[in-house]
Design an enzyme around this catalytic site. Structure first.
Site, mmCIF file in Angstrom:
data_model
loop_
_atom_site.group_PDB
_atom_site.id
_atom_site.type_symbol
_atom_site.label_atom_id
_atom_site.label_comp_id
_atom_site.label_asym_id
_atom_site.label_seq_id
_atom_site.Cartn_x
_atom_site.Cartn_y
_atom_site.Cartn_z
ATOM 1 N N ASP A 24 0.847 -1.196 0.000
ATOM 2 C CA ASP A 24 0.000 0.000 0.000
ATOM 3 C C ASP A 24 0.878 1.240 0.000
ATOM 4 O OD1 ASP A 24 -1.929 1.920 0.385
ATOM 5 O OD2 ASP A 24 -2.194 1.482 2.523
ATOM 6 N N ASP A 28 -4.321 3.738 2.608
ATOM 7 C CA ASP A 28 -5.739 3.391 2.763
ATOM 8 C C ASP A 28 -5.947 1.932 3.162
ATOM 9 O OD1 ASP A 28 -5.160 2.055 0.442
ATOM 10 O OD2 ASP A 28 -6.736 2.995 -0.771
ATOM 11 N N ASP A 32 -1.732 -1.235 -3.826
ATOM 12 C CA ASP A 32 -2.077 -0.445 -5.023
ATOM 13 C C ASP A 32 -0.919 -0.455 -6.022
ATOM 14 O OD1 ASP A 32 -0.213 1.358 -3.877
ATOM 15 O OD2 ASP A 32 -1.822 2.313 -2.726
ATOM 16 N N ASP A 101 -4.040 -10.274 -15.850
ATOM 17 C CA ASP A 101 -5.012 -11.338 -15.624
ATOM 18 C C ASP A 101 -6.280 -10.942 -16.374
ATOM 19 O OD1 ASP A 101 -6.475 -13.437 -14.428
ATOM 20 O OD2 ASP A 101 -5.386 -13.178 -12.546
ATOM 21 N N ASP A 202 -8.100 -16.329 -17.033
ATOM 22 C CA ASP A 202 -8.885 -16.921 -15.948
ATOM 23 C C ASP A 202 -9.853 -17.983 -16.501
ATOM 24 O OD1 ASP A 202 -9.615 -16.444 -13.032
ATOM 25 O OD2 ASP A 202 -11.577 -16.174 -13.943
ATOM 26 N N GLU A 244 -5.779 -20.713 -17.457
ATOM 27 C CA GLU A 244 -6.137 -21.515 -16.283
ATOM 28 C C GLU A 244 -7.118 -22.599 -16.743
ATOM 29 O OE1 GLU A 244 -7.921 -20.882 -11.761
ATOM 30 O OE2 GLU A 244 -8.782 -19.789 -13.447
ATOM 31 N N HIS A 317 -3.116 -17.402 -5.670
ATOM 32 C CA HIS A 317 -4.046 -16.717 -4.766
ATOM 33 C C HIS A 317 -5.252 -17.578 -4.395
ATOM 34 C CE1 HIS A 317 -5.652 -16.378 -8.739
ATOM 35 N NE2 HIS A 317 -6.811 -15.978 -8.247
ATOM 36 N N ASP A 318 -5.365 -18.752 -4.985
ATOM 37 C CA ASP A 318 -6.486 -19.646 -4.670
ATOM 38 C C ASP A 318 -6.044 -20.839 -3.832
ATOM 39 O OD1 ASP A 318 -8.250 -18.117 -6.240
ATOM 40 O OD2 ASP A 318 -7.762 -19.253 -8.048
HETATM 41 C C1 GLC Z 1 -10.274 -18.308 -11.085
HETATM 42 C C2 GLC Z 1 -9.535 -17.353 -10.181
HETATM 43 C C3 GLC Z 1 -10.309 -17.220 -8.904
HETATM 44 C C4 GLC Z 1 -11.665 -16.650 -9.227
HETATM 45 C C5 GLC Z 1 -12.377 -17.518 -10.266
HETATM 46 C C6 GLC Z 1 -13.554 -16.798 -10.849
HETATM 47 O O1 GLC Z 1 -10.289 -19.607 -10.599
HETATM 48 O O2 GLC Z 1 -8.229 -17.768 -9.998
HETATM 49 O O3 GLC Z 1 -9.650 -16.423 -7.961
HETATM 50 O O4 GLC Z 1 -12.435 -16.587 -8.073
HETATM 51 O O5 GLC Z 1 -11.550 -17.834 -11.347
HETATM 52 O O6 GLC Z 1 -13.135 -15.733 -11.653
#
Ligand code: GLC
Length: 537
Positions: A24, A28, A32, A101, A202, A244, A317-318
């Site tokens: 950040d 805030d 960012d 992304d 994605d 993905e 991140h998942d």
């Molecule tokens: C992908 C992303 C995930 C998101 C999902 C829907 O799996 O990595 O974070 O919630 O798609 O867009």
């Protein structure tokens, strides 16, 4: 690295930034673009070649930006379009590509297209989404959304249901409409013109959905659409694209990542990520079966060698943090983080590092009310309502919640881990006083410097980038060992996946081989807890 050449990513390492949690710059409490720019020197020091930037577009943030309301605008708390342009050029100056992304399967329900679509069946945007006639309470079929509940949402004004594979706020785009596809290609070209050098796509395997046949992934038009997308939007030489694709198997991955460049550079597949899941349910974790994991990695390594390309990752991140999952959060945190890095970075493919992985960040445990992730919250609600005990569901959450990856990056041992001068949007892991980038940079034996060396090795040695793969001792439950080879160079990678000392001897041909990297200062003749080594002949 010359990025004008196709295939530059065969020696590249990519770093994923989850913008909300990275840095950040304005107090805030949210990460960012300015924060990322301020950390480019840190990333350049690590030696990465590209940043996969999780979504920064305008969004109501129901799913942390994976619900886009305007593909051509930046979400104001992240900054402005000028900030984005500055990030692209500042990164490029340091040899780092920005990989955006792209969420092409769905938009936010706040997107202008969807708002228009709601105005009536005759509106030109109506057919941008997937609708079926129906009456309240009786959805077109029993398909479920990934984040829980029905995949169909009723709109009384239209007397229709719209289809959403994810949250209610993420209506699916109708790829069968050529105008939708054209709009998306055009939008991608907008970003290419801004200097973006790649895209992470994605849930790309879901775009050719056929809800009437209950098909989401691998619809019959999937590869036709991806080829069209590639021909229209990725023509630029040198763009790196990674799709993905949860549903992909090795055979299909050859099509996605064929070296002729018709489709994509590579995909993210997740088979290895289920090596410790009971019955394929990602929320039910069992102890890792190392032979199973090795078998999966072997199949992908051998399957794509010479005819496709792998991505390599433990984290994103998942997913939960790899040290907490297959390593040791406690006494052997540093050794196990380095061991896991060695196991992955010795393979063929393009490695991805998720922010914080390079300093060995760990999972977090919170009371359920403090979780932010929509998937975690919905899962908890659904499973408890279905009669599971809250304690049992919490065990799944601790082990698997996507929020494990989303705690703020730990920069220093100061307030809020140096992530923000304000109040962080999400809990900082209290172990930041020990685990932080500042301490890691200072310590030549840190996980950070180990990653830095691994990244450099991939650039230096042909065998790491291009070698073939032979698995050793496939049934061994404790040791992952493999040999990579190109004419004139052979590499042995040995990793002890346990906290015990293990008797293991290298194949004779490697006696006297040179150590390229190891997480212990010298050899012992046995493998010590989480010991890892790469040896070159
Ligand atoms: C992908 C992303 C995930 C998101 C999902 C829907 O799996 O990595 O974070 O919630 O798609 O867009």
């Amino acid at each position: 690295m010359d990025k004008s050449k196709r295939g530059w990513w065969r020696r590249a390492v990519i770093y994923q930034v989850y913008p909300k949690s990275f840095m950040d710059s304005d107090g805030d409490g949210l990460g960012d673009l300015g924060g990322i720019i301020g950390k480019l020197d840190y990333l350049a020091q690590l030696g990465i070649d590209g940043i996969w930037l999780s979504p920064v577009y305008a969004s109501p943030q129901e799913d942390n930006g994976y619900d886009i309301s305007d593909y051509r605008a930046i979400w104001p708390p992240f900054g402005t379009m000028e900030d984005m342009e500055r990030l692209i050029s500042e990164a490029r100056r340091r040899g780092i590509s920005i990989i955006m992304d792209m969420v092409l399967n769905h938009t936010s329900r706040e997107h202008r297209w969807f708002k228009e679509a709601l105005r009536g069946r005759d509106n030109p945007y109506h057919d941008y989404y997937v609708w079926r006639d129906g009456v309240p309470g009786t959805p077109p079929n029993d398909m479920r959304a990934c984040f829980g509940g029905s995949a169909w949402e009723y709109v009384p004004e239209l007397g229709q249901y719209y289809f959403h594979q994810f949250a209610v706020g993420q209506p699916d785009l109708n790829w069968d409409n050529p105008r939708v596809r054209e709009e998306l290609y055009d939008m991608i070209r907008f970003w290419v013109e801004k200097g973006v050098e790649g895209f992470r796509l994605d849930v790309i395997d879901s775009i050719a959905k056929e809800p009437d046949r209950k098909i989401t992934a691998r619809g019959q038009n999937l590869h036709r659409y991806i080829r069209e997308l590639s021909a229209n939007a990725f023509r630029e030489e040198g763009l790196v694209t990674v799709g993905e694709a949860w549903s992909a198997d090795v055979e299909e991955a050859k099509e996605y990542s064929s070296p002729d460049g018709r489709e994509l550079s590579m995909i993210f597949q997740f088979e290895h990520n289920f090596a410790d899941c009971v019955g394929g349910d990602k929320w039910r974790l069992d102890r890792l079966s190392l032979p199973k994991l090795k078998g999966i990695l072997e199949r992908w390594q051998r399957g794509l060698h010479g005819c496709g390309w792998n991505s390599l990752f433990w984290n994103n991140h998942d997913m939960p943090r790899i040290v907490s999952r297959w390593g040791d959060e406690g006494r052997y945190r540093v050794e196990s983080a380095k061991m896991l890095a060695t196991a992955l970075h010795g393979l063929q493919g393009t490695p991805y590092i998720f922010e914080g992985e390079e300093i060995g960040m760990t999972n977090i445990r919170l009371p359920i009310e403090e979780y932010e992730d929509i998937e975690t919250r919905n899962l908890y609600r659904e499973r408890v309502a279905a009669g599971e005990s809250p304690e049992a569901v919490m065990e799944s959450v601790y082990a698997r919640s996507r929020d494990n990856a989303r705690t703020p990056m730990q920069w220093t041992s100061g307030p809020n881990a140096g992530f923000t001068a304000g109040t962080p949007w999400f809990k900082v892991n209290p172990n930041y006083t020990e685990i932080n980038a500042e301490a890691a940079l200072r310590d030549p034996d840190s996980v950070f410097h180990y990653y830095r060396r691994l990244i450099a090795l991939r650039k230096e040695y042909e065998v790491i980038a291009e070698g073939d793969f032979t698995l050793l001792c496939p049934e061994d439950e404790r040791v992952f060992a493999y040999v990579r080879g190109v004419p004139g160079e052979r590499l042995l990678v040995v990793c002890n996946f346990t906290p015990e000392t293990v008797e293991w001897s290298a194949p004779e041909e490697f006696e006297g081989a040179r150590t390229l990297i190891s997480n212990y200062p010298s050899r012992a003749g046995t493998l010590r807890p989480y010991e890892a080594e790469m040896m070159l002949l």
